[in-house]
Design an enzyme around this catalytic site. Structure first.
Site, PDB file in Angstrom:
ATOM      1  N   CYS A   1       0.948  -1.042  -0.150  1.00  0.00           N
ATOM      2  CA  CYS A   1       0.072  -0.089  -0.038  1.00  0.00           C
ATOM      3  C   CYS A   1       0.910   1.266   0.062  1.00  0.00           C
ATOM      4  CB  CYS A   1      -0.849   0.072   1.221  1.00  0.00           C
ATOM      5  SG  CYS A   1      -1.915  -1.233   1.022  1.00  0.00           S
TER       6      CYS A   1
ATOM      7  N   HIS B   1      -3.465   7.585   1.812  1.00  0.00           N
ATOM      8  CA  HIS B   1      -3.947   6.147   1.699  1.00  0.00           C
ATOM      9  C   HIS B   1      -5.172   5.953   2.245  1.00  0.00           C
ATOM     10  CE1 HIS B   1      -3.912   2.171   1.029  1.00  0.00           C
ATOM     11  NE2 HIS B   1      -3.587   1.640   2.157  1.00  0.00           N
TER      12      HIS B   1
ATOM     13  N   ASN C   1     -10.009  -0.015  -0.016  1.00  0.00           N
ATOM     14  CA  ASN C   1      -8.432   0.185  -0.029  1.00  0.00           C
ATOM     15  C   ASN C   1      -8.006  -0.481  -1.390  1.00  0.00           C
ATOM     16  OD1 ASN C   1      -5.575   0.015   0.119  1.00  0.00           O
ATOM     17  ND2 ASN C   1      -5.922  -0.821   2.331  1.00  0.00           N
TER      18      ASN C   1
HETATM   19  N1  ACO Z   1     -18.114  -8.007   9.515  1.00  0.00           N
HETATM   20  C1  ACO Z   1     -18.783  -8.333  10.460  1.00  0.00           C
HETATM   21  N2  ACO Z   1     -17.842  -8.437  11.699  1.00  0.00           N
HETATM   22  C2  ACO Z   1     -16.568  -8.513  11.695  1.00  0.00           C
HETATM   23  C3  ACO Z   1     -16.047  -8.640  10.244  1.00  0.00           C
HETATM   24  C4  ACO Z   1     -17.124  -8.108   9.180  1.00  0.00           C
HETATM   25  N3  ACO Z   1     -16.315  -7.903   7.972  1.00  0.00           N
HETATM   26  N4  ACO Z   1     -14.760  -8.453  10.474  1.00  0.00           N
HETATM   27  C5  ACO Z   1     -14.443  -8.757  11.572  1.00  0.00           C
HETATM   28  N5  ACO Z   1     -15.674  -8.887  12.254  1.00  0.00           N
HETATM   29  C6  ACO Z   1     -15.992  -9.118  13.807  1.00  0.00           C
HETATM   30  C7  ACO Z   1     -14.912  -9.965  14.377  1.00  0.00           C
HETATM   31  O1  ACO Z   1     -14.891 -11.154  14.131  1.00  0.00           O
HETATM   32  C8  ACO Z   1     -14.907  -9.586  15.937  1.00  0.00           C
HETATM   33  O2  ACO Z   1     -15.969 -10.095  16.324  1.00  0.00           O
HETATM   34  P1  ACO Z   1     -15.868 -10.883  17.824  1.00  0.00           P
HETATM   35  O3  ACO Z   1     -15.682  -9.628  18.914  1.00  0.00           O
HETATM   36  O4  ACO Z   1     -16.785 -11.671  18.145  1.00  0.00           O
HETATM   37  O5  ACO Z   1     -14.545 -11.485  17.928  1.00  0.00           O
HETATM   38  C9  ACO Z   1     -15.362  -8.020  15.881  1.00  0.00           C
HETATM   39  O6  ACO Z   1     -15.959  -7.914  14.545  1.00  0.00           O
HETATM   40  C10 ACO Z   1     -14.577  -6.954  16.068  1.00  0.00           C
HETATM   41  O7  ACO Z   1     -13.385  -7.297  15.422  1.00  0.00           O
HETATM   42  P2  ACO Z   1     -12.071  -6.446  15.433  1.00  0.00           P
HETATM   43  O8  ACO Z   1     -10.795  -7.044  14.515  1.00  0.00           O
HETATM   44  O9  ACO Z   1     -11.620  -6.068  16.776  1.00  0.00           O
HETATM   45  O10 ACO Z   1     -12.288  -5.062  14.558  1.00  0.00           O
HETATM   46  P3  ACO Z   1     -11.924  -3.685  14.384  1.00  0.00           P
HETATM   47  O11 ACO Z   1     -12.663  -2.721  15.079  1.00  0.00           O
HETATM   48  O12 ACO Z   1     -10.240  -3.647  14.846  1.00  0.00           O
HETATM   49  O13 ACO Z   1     -11.919  -3.477  12.924  1.00  0.00           O
HETATM   50  C11 ACO Z   1     -10.551  -3.587  10.941  1.00  0.00           C
HETATM   51  C12 ACO Z   1     -11.236  -4.388  12.071  1.00  0.00           C
HETATM   52  C13 ACO Z   1     -11.749  -2.817  10.093  1.00  0.00           C
HETATM   53  C14 ACO Z   1      -9.988  -4.672  10.217  1.00  0.00           C
HETATM   54  C15 ACO Z   1      -9.446  -2.645  11.712  1.00  0.00           C
HETATM   55  O14 ACO Z   1      -8.722  -3.474  12.563  1.00  0.00           O
HETATM   56  C16 ACO Z   1      -8.740  -2.142  10.554  1.00  0.00           C
HETATM   57  O15 ACO Z   1      -9.020  -1.265   9.661  1.00  0.00           O
HETATM   58  N6  ACO Z   1      -7.159  -2.272  10.722  1.00  0.00           N
HETATM   59  C17 ACO Z   1      -6.380  -1.764   9.612  1.00  0.00           C
HETATM   60  C18 ACO Z   1      -6.291  -2.832   8.634  1.00  0.00           C
HETATM   61  C19 ACO Z   1      -5.930  -2.230   7.262  1.00  0.00           C
HETATM   62  O16 ACO Z   1      -6.588  -1.089   7.062  1.00  0.00           O
HETATM   63  N7  ACO Z   1      -5.319  -3.199   6.609  1.00  0.00           N
HETATM   64  C20 ACO Z   1      -5.256  -2.723   5.091  1.00  0.00           C
HETATM   65  C21 ACO Z   1      -3.910  -3.008   4.464  1.00  0.00           C
HETATM   66  S1  ACO Z   1      -2.700  -1.924   5.602  1.00  0.00           S
HETATM   67  C22 ACO Z   1      -3.086  -0.301   5.172  1.00  0.00           C
HETATM   68  O17 ACO Z   1      -3.452  -0.161   4.323  1.00  0.00           O
HETATM   69  C23 ACO Z   1      -2.821   0.606   6.285  1.00  0.00           C
END
Ligand code: ACO
Length: 322
Positions: free
Chosen positions: A116, A249, A279
């Site tokens: 990214c 980004h 993304n």
């Molecule tokens: N739909 C519904 N529920 C979901 C989904 C989904 N798509 N994905 C995860 N969940 C659930 C999980 O299983 C979890 O359930 P639980 O509490 O029963 O275990 C709950 O939602 C919370 O999950 P978390 O991982 O704690 O959610 P979080 O608030 O951290 O959000 C996310 C997840 C959106 C991935 C976030 O961590 C994020 O954006 N991180 C950055 C990652 C990123 O952007 N990566 C891209 C490449 S790197 C970059 O570009 C910077």
């Protein structure tokens, strides 16, 4: 003798025809429009199909950027193309684009892989080639087809990404009022396992799927991208008040909001395309840039800050006087 700098003279973009909404995703994995919007800010993404390979999208974006600069492939000395999802293991996607846009054989073209952060890396390389006097004009392209390396059964990753391409033409200039002021690149390989593919050429001869510890990535993203912006501002004796637009980004609205809050930037100074594109990895910054340049928000003289973080971890920033 006046110094040589580089400046971005035009932009172009290509987005696949197929749009996949959150509602449609509800039918594929156990997720909801509400969850995706609330946790990420994403509402839809484009998905490449059929002829829309990575090189196809990159070539379309490149031709549009050339048209907007009233140039042809003949005028370009180098293509520096950022991607993680090239058509083939080799040759580089950039050489297919080189052929498609009719560049001269004295030019050169290669791919850069910083996931990214790829566009910032590629822009930095072009800037340095130009400042060194080795080339006069480059096409810098950010393009990815992440839909091809997603596990469509994994709701924690497949809702986040989309496909697309965008290109900029960068050329030599002596004009200090319109130039790339500086670029800043970083990586920290010890965090390579928090975001990776579970396959690869030498590992298991497969492409693999995206695997991610989202919370870890989130934590590093806010910290490192904020640092990279501070570094860029300091290096140019500027402050956050001088920023006209943040072109970030587009990974997660909450990451972008946290960075904007640290900089005390108002909403209208942030270029956001995330809700429509998801993304798009290396394409995300130039797609946002293209949109804001095309709709007239970004004007010559504006100070732009671009920042990205990707797998590696890699991250970086670029400060541009438009
Ligand atoms: N739909 C519904 N529920 C979901 C989904 C989904 N798509 N994905 C995860 N969940 C659930 C999980 O299983 C979890 O359930 P639980 O509490 O029963 O275990 C709950 O939602 C919370 O999950 P978390 O991982 O704690 O959610 P979080 O608030 O951290 O959000 C996310 C997840 C959106 C991935 C976030 O961590 C994020 O954006 N991180 C950055 C990652 C990123 O952007 N990566 C891209 C490449 S790197 C970059 O570009 C910077």
């Amino acid at each position: 003798m006046s110094k040589t700098y580089s400046r971005i003279i035009s932009t172009g973009a290509y987005l696949p025809k197929k749009i996949l909404t959150n509602k449609e995703l509800e039918k594929i994995v156990d997720t909801s429009d509400e969850w995706i919007k609330q946790r990420t800010g994403i509402e839809a993404r484009h998905i490449a199909k059929g002829e829309e390979t990575t090189s196809f999208m990159a070539s379309k974006a490149a031709i549009r950027a050339l048209d907007n600069a009233k140039l042809s492939g003949y005028d370009i000395d180098a293509i520096i193309l950022a991607t993680t999802t090239a058509d083939r293991t080799f040759p580089a996607c950039a050489v297919t684009v080189q052929d498609n846009i009719g560049m001269e054989d004295k030019s050169f073209a290669f791919d850069v892989q910083a996931v990214c952060s790829g566009f910032i890396y590629a822009l930095s390389i072009a800037d340095n080639f130009i400042k060194a006097g080795q080339i006069k004009r480059a096409l810098v392209i950010g393009v990815d087809s992440f839909s091809k390396i997603l596990d469509w059964n994994d709701r924690t990753t497949c809702v986040l990404f989309g496909d697309g391409a965008a290109a900029v033409v960068v050329e030599a200039t002596n004009d200090e009022n319109s130039m790339i002021l500086s670029t800043h690149l970083y990586s920290e390989g010890k965090y390579r396992n928090i975001l990776h593919t579970d396959g690869g050429v030498s590992l298991n001869q497969q492409t693999g799927y995206v695997r991610m510890n989202g919370q870890e990535v989130f934590k590093h993203a806010v910290k490192r991208m904020s640092e990279a912006i501070d570094e860029a501002l300091k290096a140019n004796h500027l402050t956050a008040d001088d920023i006209s637009f943040l072109v970030p980004h587009q990974a997660n609205k909450r990451i972008i909001d946290s960075i904007a809050k640290k900089l005390k930037l108002p909403h209208e100074k942030i270029i956001l395309t995330l809700s429509k594109h998801g993304n798009t990895s290396a394409a995300s910054i130039p797609l946002a840039l293209h949109e804001a340049v095309s709709d007239g928000r970004i004007k010559r003289g504006d100070l732009l800050v671009m920042e990205a973080m990707g797998a590696g971890l890699t991250w970086g920033s670029a400060l541009v006087r438009w």
